[in-house]
Every structure is written in C-alpha cells, then in structure tokens.
Enzyme design. Structure first.
Site, mmCIF file in Angstrom:
data_model
loop_
_atom_site.group_PDB
_atom_site.id
_atom_site.type_symbol
_atom_site.label_atom_id
_atom_site.label_comp_id
_atom_site.label_asym_id
_atom_site.label_seq_id
_atom_site.Cartn_x
_atom_site.Cartn_y
_atom_site.Cartn_z
ATOM 1 N N HIS A 48 42.870 38.339 37.622
ATOM 2 C CA HIS A 48 44.332 38.425 37.624
ATOM 3 C C HIS A 48 44.978 37.520 36.584
ATOM 4 C CE1 HIS A 48 44.598 41.139 40.970
ATOM 5 N NE2 HIS A 48 43.868 40.345 41.732
ATOM 6 N N ARG A 73 35.466 33.909 37.899
ATOM 7 C CA ARG A 73 35.661 35.195 38.571
ATOM 8 C C ARG A 73 35.846 36.264 37.506
ATOM 9 N NH1 ARG A 73 40.188 36.914 43.045
ATOM 10 N NH2 ARG A 73 41.675 36.434 41.374
ATOM 11 N N ASP A 87 25.457 34.238 29.960
ATOM 12 C CA ASP A 87 24.974 33.776 28.663
ATOM 13 C C ASP A 87 25.877 32.710 28.049
ATOM 14 O OD1 ASP A 87 22.700 35.289 28.767
ATOM 15 O OD2 ASP A 87 23.311 36.752 27.256
ATOM 16 N N GLU A 152 37.407 41.926 50.843
ATOM 17 C CA GLU A 152 38.872 41.883 50.969
ATOM 18 C C GLU A 152 39.473 43.218 51.373
ATOM 19 O OE1 GLU A 152 40.087 40.388 47.132
ATOM 20 O OE2 GLU A 152 38.332 41.295 46.207
ATOM 21 N N ASP A 178 44.645 40.551 49.594
ATOM 22 C CA ASP A 178 44.213 41.948 49.517
ATOM 23 C C ASP A 178 43.846 42.493 50.890
ATOM 24 O OD1 ASP A 178 44.200 42.976 46.700
ATOM 25 O OD2 ASP A 178 43.097 41.139 46.371
#
Length: 260
Positions: A48, A73, A87, A152, A178
C-alpha cells in the site's frame, strides 16, 4: 561463513513479543528517522506504499543499520518478486491475502532453494550473499528466512488451521482492516464479530506453534491484541503519524495569526 542470522526470526522463536511499525512513506531518509525511534521491527511496505525494488532496497539498508529489525511486505506472492526481495537482502517477508494451504505451501517453496524449494539460484551476484562474499550462502540461507503470511478474509480464516500447519510458514498476520471489510464491517475492526474472529485466529495460530501478528494503532486495541496472544504487533504507521502531527502543527501555527 554462513548467511547472516535473522534476529527477527530468532527472537520470535525464543518466545519474545515484538512491537513494530509500518514504514509507508517510501523514502530512505524518512525510514532512517523512523529507525531511530526504537521499535523492535519495521515493516517496509510494498503493498500500500509507492515502493519498488530499488526504494525497498534503499530503506532496507538504513533499517539494517539500526537496532530495529526489517521486514518487507510485497504486494503479491509471485515467485519473481519473492526472489528479487530475497536477493536484495530481505530475510523476513510478509505476503498478503493468503487464503489456502496450497498458496501457503507455494510461498514456502518460493523462499527456499532446491531441493526443498524453487528459489532461483542467482546469489552469486546478489546483495544477500554480499556479492559472493558469503561462500556458504546457498547452504545456509534457507534457515535464516522468515516467512509470514497474512490472513485477512473469511476464506482465509476457514483455511487457517491448514495454513498454520504448513511447513515453512513461521508466522501469520491477521489484517484487521481487510478482515472487517470482508466480514461486512468496513472501517470497523472493533465490531464484536470481527474482534471475536481475530481473537480466535490469534489463539489458533499460537496453538499451532507459529507467531501470531496484527496491527492496531490505538493503545487500547494493541493491548487487547497482545492479551489475545499476538507476538508481533505493529502499533504505529509512519504515514498517519506524520499526517496527524503535521496537521496539528499547522493548526497550532495558523491559530497564531492575528485576527483581521
């Protein structure tokens, strides 16, 4: 030389409760300021917040240099995105909207090298291996990866027992906003039905031996989540904290203007 120890994973495995914050301002300078606050962990948000791989990398560097432990995230659980995040040096990942054991198992394989997974083998040119400076990276990296999945939705809750039983999933984060929306109570994560679902989910995650997590920015709500057994809890979001502070500062300053 092995892969660096994942202290977030180690501290949760040792039974610690960790308090964190969301980093969504998408700027390394601002992330560095947040990293001076003293939170146990900081989540660099790619879902977000307007982050891409390079901006996540820049913020990962400054958080790593602090006492706070970095999580990343991603906006989705695609193999290529997971591979790139690992990586660049992320060792703790949170993946949103997991709704089945099959999805969780696929994610667990995506963060591990063959033969236990299908992470692409390109560490020789990656920051994660210190650009080939860690000779044992391929053999030791898997043990230092922490995978958290977000549940969620009602569908995710229905599959929760199977999700938490998935090998390679280390924590489950319950997304209250959510979940509330999916349960028909948008904007009301304090609704009794939503609270009951969250409490039940946190207990089931803990009973399975995995780390339960969630986010509540109100002190009383965060305390409630901790009382329900949550062990990694975000209690602040940099975006809303800054927005509230700068608006209050503007109001205070504007109030000093002489009347006309």
């Amino acid at each position: 030389m092995p892969a660096p120890e994942n202290r977030f994973k180690a501290r949760l495995a040792a039974g610690e409760t960790l308090i964190g914050a969301w980093v969504g301002l998408a700027d390394p300078y601002l992330a560095e300021i947040t990293a001076t606050a003293g939170f146990d962990w900081l989540l660099i948000d790619g879902e977000h917040a307007p982050n891409d791989l390079r901006s996540i990398l820049s913020q990962l560097r400054v958080v790593e240099a602090s006492a706070s432990l970095p999580l990343v995230r991603l906006p989705m659980g695609e193999d290529w995105a997971i591979k790139q995040a690992l990586d660049i040096g992320a060792q703790s990942l949170l993946i949103p909207f997991v709704e089945s054991a099959a999805q969780a198992a696929h994610l667990a394989r995506a963060v591990r090298y063959p033969p236990d997974g299908h992470r692409g083998v390109g560490a020789a040119l990656a920051r994660a291996s210190r650009f080939s400076g860690i000779p044992d990276y391929l053999a030791t990296a898997d043990a230092q990866i922490w995978l958290g999945v977000q549940v969620e939705t009602r569908r995710g809750l229905a599959a929760l027992d199977e999700i938490v039983a998935t090998e390679g999933v280390h924590g489950v984060f319950i997304g209250p906003a959510d979940l509330a929306a999916d349960m028909g109570h948008p904007g009301d994560s304090a609704h009794p039905e939503v609270r009951a679902a969250i409490a039940d989910a946190l207990a089931r995650i803990a009973a399975a031996g995995k780390a339960p997590g969630t986010l509540f920015t109100r002190r009383d709500e965060a305390a409630w989540a901790l009382a329900q057994g949550a062990r990694f809890v975000a209690t602040a979001i940099d975006v809303t904290t800054y927005a509230a502070a700068i608006r209050a500062a503007a109001a205070e300053g504007l109030a000093l203007k002489p009347a006309r």
